[in-house]
Design an enzyme around this catalytic site. Structure first.
Site, PDB file in Angstrom:
ATOM      1  N   ASP A  16     -10.817  75.605 -12.105  1.00  0.00           N
ATOM      2  CA  ASP A  16     -11.151  76.355 -13.376  1.00  0.00           C
ATOM      3  C   ASP A  16     -12.210  75.489 -13.963  1.00  0.00           C
ATOM      4  OD1 ASP A  16      -8.620  76.056 -12.732  1.00  0.00           O
ATOM      5  OD2 ASP A  16      -7.641  76.682 -14.577  1.00  0.00           O
ATOM      6  N   ASP A  59     -12.079  71.521 -21.279  1.00  0.00           N
ATOM      7  CA  ASP A  59     -11.958  72.910 -21.378  1.00  0.00           C
ATOM      8  C   ASP A  59     -12.976  73.199 -22.746  1.00  0.00           C
ATOM      9  OD1 ASP A  59     -10.333  73.938 -19.630  1.00  0.00           O
ATOM     10  OD2 ASP A  59      -8.502  73.022 -20.808  1.00  0.00           O
TER      11      ASP A  59
END
Ligand code: GLY
Length: 392
Positions: free
Chosen positions: A171, A112
């Site tokens: 993602d 992330d």
């Protein structure tokens, strides 16, 4: 009377000089940016100096440390607001939160980094041009690159734990912007190479024939085979989790920006069409949390997915012909208008200071359900920023 006549004439001329749709979006964006600016001052007060906002529970703002995947969205949103309002209190808040986040440029614990460091420092460098922000971006890109596996040709999303061996989630397409930007701005060309390899693996393994996406693909690190394709946050393994599909769509539009590879654009168009033509997409174009939830229409919307789709559609509008542009920008406009309505946009002073209501973090985990979320706000502000820059 004379004054009134003059007022009517000036107003008429002003309205005539600006196309009606542009004029009303300009007004709406101006109003929403100013409201958001004040609302985010409230949010800032609700978050301790050493924490970042996360979501709202029992009307209390829940916070996270800077290792949480969302830690870059609050500073990023503040930057979009500052860019519009030039409010010095917001600027102080930006400096404070960036300083807190900056050490995470060395974080290697998950994929992330792109969300965390590009939505924050990417915007900071774009707006303030301070070389120290570029150093942070470059360092973060190298940290993210450590998660690339050259045999599997993918970046590992999470540490697998008991559930997975080498999980890659859709993602992850969002985190490639960090790598591509760094490579394009004097960084190691390897960063772009691995982003391209990861994208190719995603096309091959994450997408179904209808251009919807699996959420998690778990690879076998020993031989590169696929152990399973499942969901983590969606309704079922074969369903189209709304935010995941929005991430993939946005990710492929971004890939086209950096590569001008027509294949990526064609895929993005098909991913967008999958969502926009879906029978379960409501009239207001804010998706249910999963396109295939069996509880539709009696289930939650995900405002975050709507905001991500709107922002991606506006960029897509830059790369297609005039007719298609009109269609995509109109849809983004519908989403922005609906997110700006009382159905989604919180009354000033409420919602803990967050902007949007009604997003879903993870329904299967009963976590952050029907809540405000930092990334819903971030992509909503980004969509308005893009609309204003490109279409007004
Ligand atoms: N990347 C995690 C999520 O979208 O919930």
């Amino acid at each position: 009377m004379q004054k009134f006549k003059l007022f009517v004439i000036v107003t008429f001329l002003l309205i005539k000089s600006i196309p009606l749709t542009a004029q009303s979006m300009a007004k709406l964006i101006d109003q929403q940016m100013k409201l958001a600016n004040e609302q985010y001052k409230i949010l800032a007060k609700n978050v301790p100096n050493d924490r970042m906002p996360k979501y709202l529970k029992d009307n209390i703002v829940q916070t996270s440390d800077t290792k949480w995947w969302c830690s870059g969205f609050f500073p990023g949103s503040l930057i979009y607001l500052y860019e519009y309002t030039k409010d010095q209190d917001i600027k102080k808040e930006i400096d404070k939160r960036l300083k807190l986040l900056e050490p995470e440029k060395h974080f290697k614990g998950n994929h992330d980094l792109g969300f965390m460091m590009y939505c924050s420092f990417g915007n900071a460098y774009r707006v303030f041009k301070d070389p120290k922000y570029k150093f942070t971006i470059d360092t973060a890109a190298m940290s993210l690159a450590t998660r690339y596996n050259k045999d599997l040709k993918v970046i590992k999303s999470w540490e697998g734990g008991k559930l997975y061996k080498f999980p890659v989630i859709i993602d992850n397409m969002m985190n490639l912007e960090l790598l591509l930007w760094a490579a394009e701005h004097g960084g190691n060309p390897y960063l772009k190479e691995i982003a391209l390899e990861h994208t190719e693996s995603t096309i091959k393994n994450h997408y179904r024939p209808d251009f919807s996406s699996y959420h998690v693909v778990d690879y076998n690190p020993n031989d590169g085979s696929i152990i399973k394709k499942v969901t983590h946050q969606g309704f079922s393994d074969e369903s189209a989790w709304a935010r995941g599909n929005a991430w993939g769509f946005y990710g492929f539009v971004t890939m086209y920006r950096f590569t001008k590879n027509k294949r990526y654009l064609d895929l993005a168009l098909k991913m967008g069409d999958f969502m926009l033509n879906h029978k379960n997409l409501p009239k207001d174009k804010i998706p249910y949390w999963d396109f295939d939830s069996k509880d539709i229409p009696n289930t939650y919307r995900d405002a975050s997915a709507g905001a991500i789709i709107a922002s991606a559609l506006l960029e897509l509008g830059q790369y297609v012909n005039a007719q298609e542009r009109k269609k995509y920008v109109k849809t983004a406009e519908t989403i922005i208008r609906n997110l700006s309505s009382p159905a989604y946009f919180a009354q000033s002073g409420s919602n803990g200071g967050f902007l949007l209501m009604h997003s879903v973090g993870s329904l299967p985990h009963n976590s952050e359900v029907d809540s405000p979320l930092t990334y819903a706000d971030y992509y909503y502000l980004e969509a308005m920023h893009r609309y204003r820059n490109w279409y007004l």
